[in-house]
Write a protein that holds these residues in place. Structure first.
Motif, short mmCIF file in Angstrom:
data_model
loop_
_atom_site.label_atom_id
_atom_site.label_comp_id
_atom_site.label_asym_id
_atom_site.label_seq_id
_atom_site.Cartn_x
_atom_site.Cartn_y
_atom_site.Cartn_z
N ASP A 588 1.18 -1.03 -0.36
CA ASP A 588 0.23 0.16 0.04
C ASP A 588 1.23 1.04 0.17
N ARG A 589 1.39 2.00 -1.19
CA ARG A 589 2.38 2.83 -1.30
C ARG A 589 1.88 4.07 0.08
N GLU A 590 0.77 4.89 -0.23
CA GLU A 590 0.85 5.18 1.44
C GLU A 590 0.67 4.98 2.46
N GLN A 591 0.09 3.63 3.02
CA GLN A 591 1.25 3.60 4.22
C GLN A 591 2.91 3.66 4.52
N MET A 592 3.27 2.72 3.30
CA MET A 592 4.37 3.24 3.07
C MET A 592 5.36 3.93 3.16
N LYS A 593 4.24 4.82 2.31
CA LYS A 593 5.34 5.86 2.31
C LYS A 593 4.84 6.79 4.32
N GLN A 594 4.39 6.65 4.80
CA GLN A 594 4.06 6.89 6.42
C GLN A 594 5.69 5.86 6.69
N VAL A 595 5.99 5.31 6.33
CA VAL A 595 6.40 4.18 7.55
C VAL A 595 8.19 4.90 7.07
N PHE A 596 8.43 5.24 6.23
CA PHE A 596 10.30 5.82 5.08
C PHE A 596 9.97 7.29 5.76
N MET A 597 8.28 8.18 5.99
CA MET A 597 8.40 9.65 6.64
C MET A 597 8.67 8.85 8.12
N ASN A 598 8.07 8.37 8.85
CA ASN A 598 8.53 7.95 10.65
C ASN A 598 9.96 8.51 10.23
N LEU A 599 10.23 6.97 9.97
CA LEU A 599 12.06 6.59 9.66
C LEU A 599 13.05 7.74 9.21
N ILE A 600 13.23 8.77 8.04
CA ILE A 600 14.12 9.53 7.91
C ILE A 600 13.62 11.16 8.49
#
Length: 720
Positions: A588-600
């Protein structure tokens, strides 16, 4: 045959059978061998006594008595050896060898004059060995072995306090050993007291308890066993004693005399029937049902199996449809409908149905004051329409029956949780208009109880998912707040240049160099602002979960562009190194964007001025527990302050944070999202040297999606 020789004969057969049975379960086990040896020696002892009680010559009886004691001597020694093997008390193994040596000495004494066996007594029930001078020493030896064995068991129980099953097994052996010690009353007859040797009763009880403790892995609690045994024995005695008195008196009345042999045989048969009848009854009933009523047996198995499977279903729609289909197929009902309580509205809404004639079905909602609802809430048991119609004097029963006709229901089964009606299962006629039996209602009630647990579980799971979605939205909004602050500064700078250009343009319009230079700069800055706003809106705009094959580099690049403003403010560089020709990942593109947003974002906050963040992707193969899988691995490595070792195992816990003002949800939510995609996250960190997060996502296509669209499981390459 002497009637008094029947009990030792039965004991001999039982001991031999138990010994063979336990040995057959595991012939390689020393434990099984020691118990079997004990059983064989007991069978030998009781077999000798069976013959002894039937002899009429004293000289032959003395020889047989010595033969019997040749086995008796080693019975307690072998049992002590069994205790050593059972508890694994290696330090007591030498003691058991010493006991074998003493047993050999007593064996020699048995055949050497009258020091151990000094002839025989002749009682009314038969010959019995007379004790010699050494017999008292042997008795002391027995007491010492008994106490030593109990001490070994007590010590083993203390050492096994963290193993409940082992403790329970030791309790069995301990209790049975105490019971076995009561068999010592047989020694009274060796010293001229003519009591019939009833020690065989305790020997049989002991043998059965020990065999059960060896064979069974899942043991009943010993206290429960004792309680059940006492209750069963009292019931058996209450029934047997009157029947046995009738047999005795019947013999006297019919034949004018009493036959002891016949009486003992009858008592033995009554006891056997009393023990075996319950077991044979259920097995015979089951066999007859399968032979004569196969269809009924099959539907019962179907319902019971379904009741166990329901608990594992967490989707309320799937659960409702599965329950209706299973019941309709098993019972052959023409119509079925399931209503579930809607807490907010206080109504019972139709969740699933089969075979209703009304189209569209207009009974979609039942109110709390509905007669069927009120009756089921009050009775908390199934109701049958025909039975209600019989109660013509009761107005409530008639209203309920009429309402059931409207609902096309022949029976209504309540689904109860914590004394609260949370669902109603309505069933129409069975095939061939067969009536619903009491057994049908009992089975459906059992199914309804399991359904209540399953429904509550599904609702809890649904509420949990809603809570998680709320937390994710809150985390996304928190990230948006940080981004907006950074982007405001990033947008302001190019706007200043554009504003300056527009102010100077009227004055210097004729200056071609100025006009063309500033025009190109302004367009470039406008494009940059548009790109940043587009990426921000893409992240902020809520969207429905949608799993599709995505290029991981493309997903990360969009987030990295947004966060570069934040990074530049701290003098931090974001370096990309995306692998070439990587397989696409179903996410799910939007969910994974949230993951990378948090980590970066976390990496930016952890890095000091002048540091760097490296984001890279690669193919990663994992071999775990004999299974292999292919993943796309995303590494986010920073040169920041690092994470203390004691905190590493807690960083994914909800609300755990070391940052001032942090919510502690970002990493927890990211971890959960990755897990729902069939992947996993690992982390490496050293203080003052930096941290690296590794996000591993499987390359296989998802097998299925749960209700909210999230992926669960993959067709291939899933190895965790």
């Amino acid at each position: 045959m002497n009637v008094y020789s029947i009990p030792p004969l039965i004991t001999a057969i039982l001991s031999l059978g138990l010994g063979l049975f336990v040995l057959g379960r595991n012939r390689k086990s020393k434990l099984n061998w020691t118990f079997a040896s004990w059983g064989f020696l007991t069978a030998y002892w009781q077999g000798c006594w069976t013959l002894l009680f039937n002899l009429s010559h004293a000289s032959l009886a003395e020889v047989l008595a010595r033969l019997g004691y040749s086995g008796i001597i080693f019975i307690p020694i072998v049992f002590f050896h069994f205790v050593v093997e059972f508890t694994g008390a290696e330090d007591r193994r030498r003691l058991s060898y010493l006991f074998y040596g003493l047993g050999a000495a007593f064996l020699v004494a048995t055949w050497n004059g009258t020091s151990f066996v000094a002839g025989t007594y002749h009682y009314s029930w038969g010959f019995y060995p007379r004790a010699g001078e050494l017999h008292g020493v042997y008795f002391i030896f027995l007491v010492f072995m008994l106490i030593s064995g109990l001490m070994v068991l007590a010590q083993a129980r203390k050492q096994s306090k963290d193993q409940p099953t082992k403790v329970n097994q030791i309790n069995y052996v301990f209790v049975s050993t105490l019971i076995y010690s009561l068999a010592g009353m047989d020694f009274l007859a060796n010293y001229g007291l003519g009591y019939y040797p009833l020690g065989l009763v305790f020997t049989n009880v002991h043998a059965c308890i020990i065999a059960y403790a060896i064979i069974q892995y899942r043991l009943l609690d010993i206290n429960v066993v004792i309680k059940r045994s006492l209750i069963y024995a009292l019931i058996l005695l209450t029934l047997l004693i009157p029947c046995y008195v009738i047999v005795i008196e019947g013999q006297k009345y019919a034949f004018g005399q009493l036959s002891y042999t016949f009486s003992v045989v009858i008592l033995f048969l009554m006891t056997i029937v009393g023990f075996l009848f319950p077991k044979f009854r259920f097995k015979t009933e089951e066999a007859l049902e399968r032979a004569l009523f196969k269809k009924k047996a099959d539907y019962r198995e179907t319902l019971l199996r379904s009741s166990k499977e329901m608990v594992s279903i967490v989707d309320i729609e799937q659960l409702s449809n599965g329950l209706i289909r299973t019941v309709a197929r098993a019972l052959g009902t023409e119509k079925a409908a399931l209503y579930l309580l809607e807490e907010v509205k206080g109504t019972y809404n139709l969740k699933a149905r089969i075979g209703t004639e009304k189209e569209p079905y207009d009974e979609n909602i039942l109110l709390r004051d509905d007669p069927v609802v009120e009756t089921l809430q009050r009775r908390q048991e199934g109701i049958v329409r025909e039975e209600l119609e019989i109660l013509r004097e009761e107005a409530d029963a008639q209203k309920t029956a009429e309402r059931m006709i409207n609902l096309e229901a022949e029976i209504s089964i309540p689904i109860i949780s914590k004394n609260k009606l949370i669902g109603i299962l309505n069933l129409g006629h069975k095939e061939g208009k067969e009536i619903y039996s009491n057994e049908d209602l009992e089975l459906l009630s059992t199914l309804a109880n399991q359904a209540a647990v399953a429904i509550e579980n599904a609702r809890l799971y649904e509420n949990l998912k809603q809570s998680q979605d709320t937390l994710r939205r809150a985390d996304r909004l928190s990230s948006l707040g940080l981004l907006t602050a950074g982007l405001a500064h990033e947008i302001r700078n190019p706007l200043v240049a554009i504003r300056t250009f527009t102010q100077l343009l009227p004055e210097r319009y004729d200056d071609a160099e100025f006009r063309e230079g500033f025009q190109g700069l302004a367009l470039k800055e406008v494009d940059r602002i548009c790109g940043l706003i587009t990426d921000l809106l893409s992240f902020a705009r809520p969207s429905k979960p949608n799993v599709a094959p995505e290029d991981m580099g493309d997903v990360i690049e969009g987030i990295a562009r947004i966060l570069e403003t934040q990074a530049k403010e701290k003098g931090v560089e974001i370096v990309r190194d995306f692998g070439a020709n990587l397989p696409k990942v179903w996410i799910d593109r939007e969910q994974m964007k949230q993951v990378f947003m948090n980590l970066i974002l976390n990496a930016i906050q952890a890095v000091k001025d002048g540091g760097s963040i490296a984001v890279s992707t690669r193919v990663y193969s994992r071999n775990h527990a004999g299974e292999t899988g292919q993943f796309v691995q995303v590494e986010i490595r920073d040169s920041g302050i690092g994470i203390p070792e004691e905190n590493l195992e807690h960083i994914f816990d909800p609300f755990f944070t070391n940052k001032d003002g942090g919510s502690g949800l970002g990493l927890s939510i990211s971890h959960q999202i990755v897990q729902e995609h069939g992947g996993y996250i690992t982390v490496e960190s050293k203080l003052e040297k930096g941290t690296a997060f590794f996000i591993n996502l499987p390359t296989g296509k998802p097998v299925r999606l749960v209700g909210n669209g999230r992926a669960q499981g993959h067709e291939a390459n899933l190895s965790h």
